[in-house]
Every structure is written in C-alpha cells, then in structure tokens.
Design a protein around this motif. Structure first.
Motif, PDB file in Angstrom:
ATOM      1  N   TYR A   1       0.802  -1.228   0.000  1.00  0.00           N
ATOM      2  CA  TYR A   1       0.000   0.000   0.000  1.00  0.00           C
ATOM      3  C   TYR A   1       0.833   1.275   0.000  1.00  0.00           C
ATOM      4  O   TYR A   1       0.413   2.293  -0.530  1.00  0.00           O
ATOM      5  CB  TYR A   1      -0.893   0.063   1.251  1.00  0.00           C
TER       6      TYR A   1
ATOM      7  N   THR B   1      -6.371   2.419  -9.150  1.00  0.00           N
ATOM      8  CA  THR B   1      -6.715   1.029  -8.852  1.00  0.00           C
ATOM      9  C   THR B   1      -6.194   0.641  -7.473  1.00  0.00           C
ATOM     10  O   THR B   1      -6.884  -0.033  -6.699  1.00  0.00           O
ATOM     11  CB  THR B   1      -6.128   0.083  -9.931  1.00  0.00           C
TER      12      THR B   1
ATOM     13  N   ALA C   1      -8.417  -0.585  -4.462  1.00  0.00           N
ATOM     14  CA  ALA C   1      -8.143  -1.891  -3.845  1.00  0.00           C
ATOM     15  C   ALA C   1      -7.914  -1.746  -2.345  1.00  0.00           C
ATOM     16  O   ALA C   1      -8.362  -2.573  -1.544  1.00  0.00           O
ATOM     17  CB  ALA C   1      -6.923  -2.532  -4.507  1.00  0.00           C
ATOM     18  N   SER C   2      -7.234  -0.665  -1.933  1.00  0.00           N
ATOM     19  CA  SER C   2      -6.961  -0.474  -0.500  1.00  0.00           C
ATOM     20  C   SER C   2      -8.255  -0.149   0.254  1.00  0.00           C
ATOM     21  O   SER C   2      -8.420  -0.549   1.408  1.00  0.00           O
ATOM     22  CB  SER C   2      -5.925   0.626  -0.288  1.00  0.00           C
TER      23      SER C   2
ATOM     24  N   SER D   1      -9.913  -3.657   0.564  1.00  0.00           N
ATOM     25  CA  SER D   1      -9.243  -4.633   1.428  1.00  0.00           C
ATOM     26  C   SER D   1      -8.959  -4.074   2.826  1.00  0.00           C
ATOM     27  O   SER D   1      -9.347  -4.656   3.836  1.00  0.00           O
ATOM     28  CB  SER D   1      -7.946  -5.107   0.779  1.00  0.00           C
TER      29      SER D   1
ATOM     30  N   ALA E   1      -6.710  -7.686  -1.305  1.00  0.00           N
ATOM     31  CA  ALA E   1      -6.263  -6.519  -2.088  1.00  0.00           C
ATOM     32  C   ALA E   1      -6.037  -6.912  -3.548  1.00  0.00           C
ATOM     33  O   ALA E   1      -6.392  -6.173  -4.476  1.00  0.00           O
ATOM     34  CB  ALA E   1      -4.981  -5.955  -1.495  1.00  0.00           C
ATOM     35  N   LYS E   2      -5.460  -8.079  -3.761  1.00  0.00           N
ATOM     36  CA  LYS E   2      -5.161  -8.516  -5.131  1.00  0.00           C
ATOM     37  C   LYS E   2      -6.433  -8.911  -5.886  1.00  0.00           C
ATOM     38  O   LYS E   2      -6.582  -8.621  -7.077  1.00  0.00           O
ATOM     39  CB  LYS E   2      -4.126  -9.642  -5.109  1.00  0.00           C
TER      40      LYS E   2
ATOM     41  N   ALA F   1      -9.326  -7.576  -5.257  1.00  0.00           N
ATOM     42  CA  ALA F   1      -9.989  -6.281  -5.500  1.00  0.00           C
ATOM     43  C   ALA F   1      -9.372  -5.577  -6.711  1.00  0.00           C
ATOM     44  O   ALA F   1     -10.077  -4.940  -7.503  1.00  0.00           O
ATOM     45  CB  ALA F   1      -9.859  -5.397  -4.260  1.00  0.00           C
ATOM     46  N   THR F   2      -8.056  -5.702  -6.869  1.00  0.00           N
ATOM     47  CA  THR F   2      -7.357  -5.085  -8.006  1.00  0.00           C
ATOM     48  C   THR F   2      -7.898  -5.633  -9.325  1.00  0.00           C
ATOM     49  O   THR F   2      -8.196  -4.872 -10.259  1.00  0.00           O
ATOM     50  CB  THR F   2      -5.841  -5.380  -7.913  1.00  0.00           C
TER      51      THR F   2
ATOM     52  N   SER G   1     -10.811  -7.137  -9.864  1.00  0.00           N
ATOM     53  CA  SER G   1     -12.221  -6.731 -10.025  1.00  0.00           C
ATOM     54  C   SER G   1     -12.319  -5.298 -10.528  1.00  0.00           C
ATOM     55  O   SER G   1     -13.098  -4.990 -11.438  1.00  0.00           O
ATOM     56  CB  SER G   1     -12.971  -6.840  -8.692  1.00  0.00           C
ATOM     57  N   LEU G   2     -11.523  -4.388  -9.918  1.00  0.00           N
ATOM     58  CA  LEU G   2     -11.566  -2.974 -10.320  1.00  0.00           C
ATOM     59  C   LEU G   2     -11.115  -2.794 -11.770  1.00  0.00           C
ATOM     60  O   LEU G   2     -11.651  -1.959 -12.496  1.00  0.00           O
ATOM     61  CB  LEU G   2     -10.678  -2.126  -9.396  1.00  0.00           C
TER      62      LEU G   2
END
Length: 573
Positions: free
Chosen positions: A46, A351, A355-356, A359, A381-382, A384-385, A387-388
């Motif tokens: 992060y 992104t 993601a942060s 997560s 976090a990964k 979410a990355t 997906s975004l």
C-alpha cells in the motif's frame, strides 16, 4: 497546407508511437518485476514501506495528478472553448495549498494506508470505514472512467486499434502493475511518466511559441483575430456564474479528497517529507498547467477548431494535432506514447486506492474488525485489483465519446463532497462525532451523484445519447442552410429552394428537440450544493449526537497531528 496534415496521419498506424509505447511498457514492467521482489508486506504493497523521499514523492504526486484528462482534456477545452478552459487548470492547481497547509501533515501522522484511518482515528471504526470506503470507491470509479475513455480514444486514433481493444490493453497492464508491484512499482511508473510528460509538453510549447515570435501577446492576439474577442473572455463553457463557482469549488477541494492522492502521503518516512513532497508537486503541476493552456491556445491558432473537432468531437486530440503540425509524426508518436503512459500511471494509482479501500477499509476494518493477518489482507487486495480492472474496462465502454476533463470534474465533485468535509472536520473539530462523519460522507456522495445523474452531462448527453445526437445533427443542418443562404452569388431559384429546405429543417429541429427530455437539474457542476450540505449536516448531526470518548481523544490526536509523537516513522522528529 500544414493544417490538413493531422487528418491524414491521426487515425492511422503510427510506428513511432508504437515503438515509444513499447519501450515505456518494457521499462515499467521491468520496474514492476524489481518492485515485486520487494513487495511482501501490506505496508510495502500500500505505501512502498514508507521509503520514498519528499522529492520522489513530489514527482510521483505530480505524475498521479497530471492525468491524460488534464493533458488532453484541458488542451482540448482551451482550444475549442477559449478562456473558460482555464477554470479547470487554475481550479486543479489551487487545491494544492489546501492539501499542503490543512491535510498533508495530519494525514501522515494519523493514518496508516488510507484517509479513512484519519477520520476513524478517534471515532468508531466500523461505520466510518464503511462510509469512507464507499466514498473512496465512488470517486475512484468516476476518475477511472475518465482515464479509460481517454485511453480508448487515444489508442484508437494513434495505433489504429478498436476502442474496446485499447481498453483491454490498459486494463491488463494496470492490473499487472498493481497486482505484482504494489505502491513501489506504481510510484516509479508515475515518476518516469511525470518526467516524460513535462519534457514532451515543454518541447511542444517551445515549438508553439517559436511560431508566434516567442510572444504570448502575439498568440492571444492571433486567437482573438481568428475567433473574436469572446474567445479570450469568460462564458464560452460555463455561462452561469453559480455553475462556474460550483465547478471551481469542486476542483479546489476535490484535490484534498482524492483517495489516490491522499494515499501518497503514507509513502514518505515522516510529516516533514510529506510537506516537502507537496511543495515539489505544486511547482511541477503549476508549470504543467501553464504548458497545457499554451498548447490549447496554440492548437486553436495554428491548427483551428474545425480540424480539432473534426478528428474528435470532444476536442481531446488538440495537443496531438498540434504536435503533428509542428513536429511531424516523430513528435506526435512520442507524445501519443507519453499520453498513453500517463493514463497507465494514473489508472494504476487509482486502482491501488480502490483496492486499498476494499481490502484495508472494508475487509480488515469492517468485516474482520481490524484483526485480519497480512496474508489475508494481501489476498483480498489482489482480488480487489482484478475486479476494479474489469469494472474500469466496462465503464470505459459505457462512457465512450465523453470529454474526459468533464468526467474528472465530476469525480472531483464527489471527492469534495463525500471525502473532504469529513476529513477536515475530524482533524480540526473536537465535537465531531461518528454519526456526524457518516452523515457527512453519505450526504455529500448521494447528493453529488444524484445531481450529476440529473444534470445535462449525464441525463441528456449519456442517457439520451441517440436523440441528443439527432438534435445536434438537425441543428447543424439548419446552420449549414443558413450559411448557404448568405452566399452573395445565390440565384432566386436556388434561394427559394433553400428557404423551403430551411423551413423543413427548422421543423425537424422542433421535432427532435421534443424527443429530448430536459435535465431536471440545470447545472453541470453540483459541488456547491453537495459540499455545502455535507458540511452542514455533518455539523448539525454532531451537535445533536455528543460522543464523550471522541472528545476526550481529541487532545491526544492533536498532539500526534501536529508534533508527530506516536506516528509511524516519526522517530526522525
């Protein structure tokens, strides 16, 4: 004539652009590989482990901020609308002193990875983290959409690829940067891109000024001669004073509420370096906006509005057409690759911020009550990355054809309304409560998004795109016939036929006009209402709902805010 050249070159395959772009991608993927080896913990993912210097972070902040929407969008707005394009460049710059004096130091001393850490410092974690994460995500998605639209338009015109394919390339690369290299890779991608962008734009400005005797006076004089004095006066883009004020407000305070900008303050070792990084960033960004305004006026004078809008109706290619005109396909190719690199760097930062929020704020702060281990957090976090990245591609397809500076203006309205009031009040006001903060965030966000959807920008231009397009075409037809009627060599028979044609065309405009439902909210920028209500309701609810513990913790928060005692990495004080 040189002004005709862009029509033949833009839109075809440009080998120089592809070569420059490939070199940038290879270099940045190399950095990502290097960063991936160093990115093991959540702090490294992060915040690059807090190991970035003030100067490096200043360049990276500038890189994060000098988006393609700024470079392409502002130059396009200035070249097609004249003076009013300046509202965007000045508004975006004026936000930085607010960040420097109000936000940067408290943020670095109080937070860990996201700005919600600061708001939740002495308030109840779960409700704050939920509200702040949603506010962050809405802002990030608006901003991402603008960048993706810019990417699609740029690659379609530069590399001859379909718009949708361009979005998949950008989406894939940004996922790779963030997924493997985290904040360290993202920071270095932004630094490289900032240097390339400042260098390319400086070269373009020098070439522009060389055409007008190195005189800004001459440049503006030629613009006035070509388009009339109105081109140098306000009112070309925003004629309503309240709308102009609202836009300026959103651009100024939105800067201090952008999650991907606020995140950057955790990458430096202490508050002193945080302040330094804002100082450097302000210098770089101020210089950049002077360049974009010059490029916009230069494109209007040396190329012409008609050609610019003929290539892209949003005017987003003005800088590219000017580069083609002054430096041939070599400069055009280089700048196209730089603009594309710009988009990649900004979407990577966005992104990471999104993601942060998912997560660190939602998963760890809300679902796991702050008790998740780092391995779990990194997994989320990964995911979410990825997906975004997919959502960004889909939004880019949905908003195809919009002027990208407008879209960023909308993102700033949400940031100024949902994020900034709660962040500021939590730092400076003792009586601020959890209920007040949650109310402030949701009020700002819901009012901003609702008014944006009900404004002409979305309600007419996006939701009624087909009838609006037909209406514009019908009005253009009327204008064309009226122009033909003004010709001096027109014969009576032709005039009679044209008059009949004009009457029919005007009737057609009336029919097409009736098919477009006017937007319920007339202003294009809701910032003044959404931000005002966010502050007002945040304060009122806080006064009604006293929170003793939050008030007691305020004094210890104040010490940490301004002196840095207890802050991570504050040992250097």
């Amino acid at each position: 004539m040189p002004t005709q050249a862009p029509q033949t070159v833009i839109g075809t395959l440009n080998p120089v652009a592809i070569l420059c772009f490939l070199l940038f991608v290879l270099a940045t993927l190399g950095i990502t590989y290097w960063a991936a080896k160093k990115t093991k913990t959540a702090s490294q993912f992060y915040a690059a482990g807090g190991g970035i210097t003030g100067f490096q972070n200043g360049l990276a902040l500038a890189g994060d901020y000098m988006s393609a929407a700024s470079f392409l969008g502002i130059a396009g707005l200035v070249s097609t609308k004249g003076y009013d394009g300046l509202i965007y460049s000045v508004g975006w710059l004026v936000g930085w002193p607010i960040v420097m004096f109000l936000i940067s130091e408290p943020l670095r001393n109080l937070g860990k990875f996201t700005f919600s850490d600061v708001v939740a410092f002495r308030l109840k974690q779960k409700p704050i983290k939920t509200a702040a994460a949603i506010g962050s995500l809405v802002t990030v998605l608006f901003y991402l959409t603008a960048q993706m639209v810019g990417a699609g338009t740029l690659i379609k015109l530069m590399f001859g690829l379909p718009y949708e394919s361009a979005l998949f390339i950008v989406g894939g690369l940004m996922i790779a940067y963030v997924l493997f290299g985290g904040m360290l890779a993202t920071t270095w991608v932004q630094i490289i891109k900032a240097v390339l962008l400042l260098g390319g734009a400086t070269l373009l400005v020098l070439l522009t000024l060389s055409q007008v005797g190195w005189s800004y006076g001459e440049l503006f004089q030629q613009a006035a001669t070509k388009y009339g004095n109105g081109f140098l006066e306000p009112g070309g883009l925003v004629s309503d004073p309240l709308d102009a004020f609202s836009l300026g407000l959103a651009l100024m305070f939105g800067t201090a509420g952008l999650p991907h900008i606020l995140m950057r303050f955790y990458t430096v070792p202490d508050a002193r370096e945080a302040r330094k990084s804002v100082f450097y960033a302000t210098g770089f960004i101020g210089y950049f906006y002077i360049l974009t305004v010059t490029i916009g006026f230069g494109a209007a004078v040396l190329v012409g509005k008609d050609i610019i809008m003929g290539i892209d109706k949003g005017g987003n290619m003005a800088a590219m057409v000017l580069a083609e005109n002054l430096g041939g396909s070599l400069l055009l190719g280089f700048l196209a690759a730089v603009a594309f690199a710009t988009i990649l760097a900004v979407v990577a930062g966005l992104t990471l911020a999104g993601a942060s929020a998912l997560s660190h704020d939602l998963y760890v702060g809300v679902f796991r009550s702050g008790k998740a281990n780092e391995k779990e957090e990194m997994k989320v976090a990964k995911a979410a990355t990825i997906s975004l990245g997919i959502i960004a591609i889909l939004l880019g397809i949905l908003f195809k054809g919009q002027n990208v500076a407008f879209m960023v203006g909308l993102a700033f309205a949400v940031a100024a309304s949902a994020n900034f009031p709660a962040l500021l009040l939590s730092i400076v006001w003792k009586r601020f409560t959890t209920a007040g903060a949650v109310t402030s965030i949701f009020t700002g966000m819901i009012v901003a998004v609702t008014l944006i959807v009900l404004s002409p920008t979305v309600y007419e231009d996006v939701m009624q795109a087909a009838p609006k397009k037909e209406l514009v075409a019908a009005k253009d037809k009327v204008a064309g016939i009226e122009k033909a009627l003004k010709a001096t060599d027109i014969t009576p028979d032709v005039k009679k036929a044209k008059d009949a044609e004009l009457a029919a065309a005007k009737k057609d405009v009336e029919v097409k006009n009736a098919a477009v439902t006017p937007a319920p909210f007339k202003m294009k920028n809701p910032g003044v209402f959404s931000m005002g209500l966010s502050f007002l309701l945040g304060i009122l609810v806080s006064l009604i709902t006293r929170e003793k513990q939050a008030e007691e913790l305020f004094e210890s928060e104040k010490v940490r805010t301004y002196i840095g005692i207890g802050a991570e990495g504050a040992s250097s004080h």
